[in-house]
Design a protein around this motif. Structure first.
Motif, PDB file in Angstrom:
ATOM      1  N   ILE A  90      -3.293 -12.130  -1.135  1.00 27.71           N
ATOM      2  CA  ILE A  90      -3.095 -12.723   0.176  1.00 27.71           C
ATOM      3  C   ILE A  90      -4.017 -12.087   1.215  1.00 27.71           C
ATOM      4  N   THR A  91      -4.410 -12.892   2.180  1.00 25.23           N
ATOM      5  CA  THR A  91      -5.235 -12.371   3.265  1.00 25.23           C
ATOM      6  C   THR A  91      -4.344 -11.686   4.303  1.00 25.23           C
ATOM      7  N   GLY A  92      -4.983 -10.885   5.136  1.00 24.90           N
ATOM      8  CA  GLY A  92      -4.252 -10.274   6.234  1.00 24.90           C
ATOM      9  C   GLY A  92      -3.707 -11.322   7.184  1.00 24.90           C
ATOM     10  N   ARG A  93      -4.465 -12.373   7.390  1.00 26.14           N
ATOM     11  CA  ARG A  93      -4.006 -13.447   8.276  1.00 26.14           C
ATOM     12  C   ARG A  93      -2.802 -14.170   7.686  1.00 26.14           C
ATOM     13  N   THR A 135      -9.704  -3.028   4.898  1.00 22.53           N
ATOM     14  CA  THR A 135      -8.760  -2.043   5.437  1.00 22.53           C
ATOM     15  C   THR A 135      -7.794  -2.674   6.431  1.00 22.53           C
ATOM     16  N   ARG A 136      -8.272  -3.609   7.231  1.00 17.21           N
ATOM     17  CA  ARG A 136      -7.391  -4.283   8.185  1.00 17.21           C
ATOM     18  C   ARG A 136      -6.330  -5.105   7.452  1.00 17.21           C
ATOM     19  N   ALA A 137      -6.767  -5.823   6.410  1.00 20.11           N
ATOM     20  CA  ALA A 137      -5.814  -6.606   5.620  1.00 20.11           C
ATOM     21  C   ALA A 137      -4.805  -5.699   4.929  1.00 20.11           C
ATOM     22  N   GLU A 138      -5.277  -4.587   4.382  1.00 28.48           N
ATOM     23  CA  GLU A 138      -4.380  -3.667   3.683  1.00 28.48           C
ATOM     24  C   GLU A 138      -3.266  -3.182   4.603  1.00 28.48           C
ATOM     25  N   ARG A 139      -3.623  -2.792   5.815  1.00 24.04           N
ATOM     26  CA  ARG A 139      -2.616  -2.276   6.750  1.00 24.04           C
ATOM     27  C   ARG A 139      -1.522  -3.310   7.009  1.00 24.04           C
ATOM     28  N   ARG A 140      -1.931  -4.554   7.260  1.00 22.18           N
ATOM     29  CA  ARG A 140      -0.937  -5.573   7.580  1.00 22.18           C
ATOM     30  C   ARG A 140      -0.107  -5.968   6.359  1.00 22.18           C
TER      31      ARG A 140
END
Length: 253
Positions: A90-93, A135-140
């Protein structure tokens, strides 16, 4: 001037030459089709995973979630009814827009993988942008699902090269490609029976250890999934997560 007959011959000849070329462009990983997705796999790159070990009668059904969550509940229900677990990239969005879906994935015993933040073609991004996307996607994803997707990730559109893999590897990620693309996201829209036949018509040898690509948000995929699962299980296959699939092959005597 050319006669109408002569012009017709010229146009017909051009169509025979151009049509396969256009199809090849649409099918190439990284090329964006009408719906913003690509379909057909190319040669594997060093360091990426395209299938699991053979000999364990295991298959990993994987689902990419880029933005849409239509039919998500139907997918989860079909997997639950068959008592199997899968991997959702899955994407962060997606996680941000549908946090309930992301939480449901892990709540039902499935695993998540990183599909970047915004589903951009990775080979067209700088190293810094690739790092930020992952990294942004991982955090969310961690925030809403409670599970870290690392080391599992899949490049949007299957668009990757050695540079992209190296940047991701430095972040602890290993790219999970696929053995068989169901083509559920490639135009024209596929009927459920097309998806059933595309997967279940493969021989046992072809499917042993296979990673199969499907998508969240496709009505035909949700409708076809119960029949696909039933067929594969009846043939003795165990449907597992990518992590389970990639565990060491059984020792032989």
């Amino acid at each position: 001037m050319r006669t109408r007959t002569e012009l017709g011959v010229v146009l017909a000849t051009l169509s025979l030459v151009v049509s396969p070329f256009l199809y090849a462009i649409h099918a190439k990983p990284g090329a964006v089709g009408k719906d913003g997705r690509a379909g057909v796999a190319n040669a594997p790159l060093s360091g990426e995973v395209t299938r699991g070990p053979r000999g364990k009668l295991q298959i990993a059904l994987t689902f990419d979630g880029g933005a849409e969550a239509e039919c998500f509940d139907d997918l989860i229900t079909a997997l639950a009814n068959a008592n199997i677990h899968s991997t959702f990239f899955i994407t962060g969005r997606f996680a941000n827009t549908h946090p309930d879906c992301a939480a449901t994935i892990t709540k039902h015993g499935h695993e998540v993988g990183n599909h970047t933040w915004s589903h951009l073609p990775m080979t067209k991004q700088s190293d810094a942008a690739i790092r930020d996307e992952l990294t942004r996607a991982e955090r969310r994803i961690v925030e809403v699902s409670g599970q870290n997707p690392r080391p599992r990730w899949r490049a949007p559109y299957g668009d990757r090269d050695a540079r992209v893999l190296k940047v991701a590897a430095n972040l602890g990620y290993r790219l999970i490609y696929w053995t068989l693309d169901s083509l559920d996201s490639v135009e024209p829209k596929k009927a459920p029976q097309f998806l059933i036949d595309r997967i279940t018509s493969r021989s046992d040898a072809d499917l042993d250890g296979a990673i199969i690509l499907m998508h969240v948000g496709e009505r035909s995929t949700a409708d076809a999934l119960p029949a696909i699962i039933a067929n594969l299980q009846a043939r003795g296959f165990h449907l597992v997560t990518v992590s389970k699939l990639l565990e060491s092959a059984p020792q032989t005597q």
